[in-house]
Design an enzyme around this catalytic site. Structure first.
Site, PDB file in Angstrom:
ATOM      1  N   MET A 161       0.800  -1.235   0.000  1.00 13.57           N
ATOM      2  CA  MET A 161       0.000   0.000   0.000  1.00 13.57           C
ATOM      3  C   MET A 161       0.835   1.290   0.000  1.00 13.57           C
ATOM      4  SD  MET A 161      -1.360  -0.582   3.861  1.00 13.57           S
ATOM      5  CE  MET A 161      -1.683  -2.301   3.486  1.00 13.57           C
ATOM      6  N   PRO A 162       1.803   1.403  -0.889  1.00 11.03           N
ATOM      7  CA  PRO A 162       2.601   2.616  -0.934  1.00 11.03           C
ATOM      8  C   PRO A 162       1.798   3.835  -1.379  1.00 11.03           C
ATOM      9  CG  PRO A 162       3.590   0.836  -2.206  1.00 11.03           C
ATOM     10  CD  PRO A 162       2.215   0.422  -1.844  1.00 11.03           C
ATOM     11  N   PHE A 163       2.274   4.984  -0.926  1.00  9.15           N
ATOM     12  CA  PHE A 163       1.703   6.264  -1.380  1.00  9.15           C
ATOM     13  C   PHE A 163       2.853   7.073  -1.956  1.00  9.15           C
ATOM     14  CE2 PHE A 163      -0.855   9.947  -1.651  1.00  9.15           C
ATOM     15  CZ  PHE A 163      -0.034  11.022  -1.311  1.00  9.15           C
TER      16      PHE A 163
END
Lengths: 76, 76, 76, 76, 76, 76
Positions: free
Chosen positions: A1-3
């Site tokens: 779940m990288p941003f």
């Protein structure tokens, strides 16, 4: 779940180029850290050149100087 | 003195809805952490759908695909 | 697919309190803008009090002054 | 190589004022931490007053209340 | 002069992997938008799993549930 | 009510230097845009040198190369 937040100057990046950045960063995170593309967010902010400074000078001014220098050079 | 940044796609959030988010987040921080509303900042950024990607694809494209799928379904 | 970044001073928020913030903000975005919780990201940053300034003064100093004022008051 | 992000409400800051902020922050980082101006980035974000809340209220509303209070005072 | 901020959960990314992300993003911006690597900043933030929520739940809890489900499955 | 985020590499900035940055930025915003110090937030993030890249290379590596070059020069 990288941003991932990419900030660039607002100088004409096309929808296609922005799609390429989104795809490229998502692929990179999957390749390097095995991150799930489905939960990888990429946000691109395009900043006005009056609002971005480097070396104490707004990019608007830097671009102007560069254009003047290039014009002076080509006319000399 | 919390600082809250809410980033959403630029898809028509009204001034009333944004006020509701501002009030809701401020109340939440007061309730959970006893933070002073007077020094609680909330900033909402609305991002163009070309500039927000999920799963390697810009939201503009995701919305288009979803609309096409819905249209196909309703006409079948 | 909202992205919410909550910045607070690093002054002992518990895991339970942070869970309450995460749940509360996610519920708020679902209620107000009908956003899907499954693609709502909430990130909490806890900032050292030396690194957070208000009114030109680091929070470490503000907290110290407040404690001294309280001590002086209670001993007067 | 510092990165500085200044967020202000979108209430008419001129190009000259933004240049002054860029120069001022860059000079400050050079003076205090001996940072190289050539690799100091300053980005200014101007946020709509509907999108910035303090004390649970959007700045648009705060400004309106202040103007009404001032008008009422001057007409009393 | 792009600025890229990559936020990932703090789950053991190595220095080599972070270097690979830095190089990969810088190359991508040069390829797609012809940006100068020398003035491309990449910052990676690693966030504690208590401090990152998805679907209203902290990642710490999501990881625990996934581990328990895997354990239950393997022992059934 | 400005919000300023200063990101620097985690290379030993002292509490006094951070206070000087907080005061300096707050004064600058008051001078240039007449912003109220009492509602000016300044947050300083100190980023590990493995986590900050310029020109496609982590600062840890850049610092190492610079030290090796300096050592080679002084021993030549």
């Amino acid at each position: 779940m990288p941003f991932v937040n990419i900030r660039i100057t607002n100088e004409g990046a096309t929808a296609e180029q922005k799609q390429e950045l989104i795809q490229g960063v998502t692929d990179l995170l999957q390749k390097v850290l095995n991150k799930n593309p489905a939960t990888t967010f990429v946000i691109i902010d395009e900043v006005e050149t009056d609002n971005w400074g480097v070396g104490g000078t707004a990019v608007t001014t830097l671009r102007k100087r560069a254009a003047e220098a290039a014009a002076a050079k080509s006319s000399s």
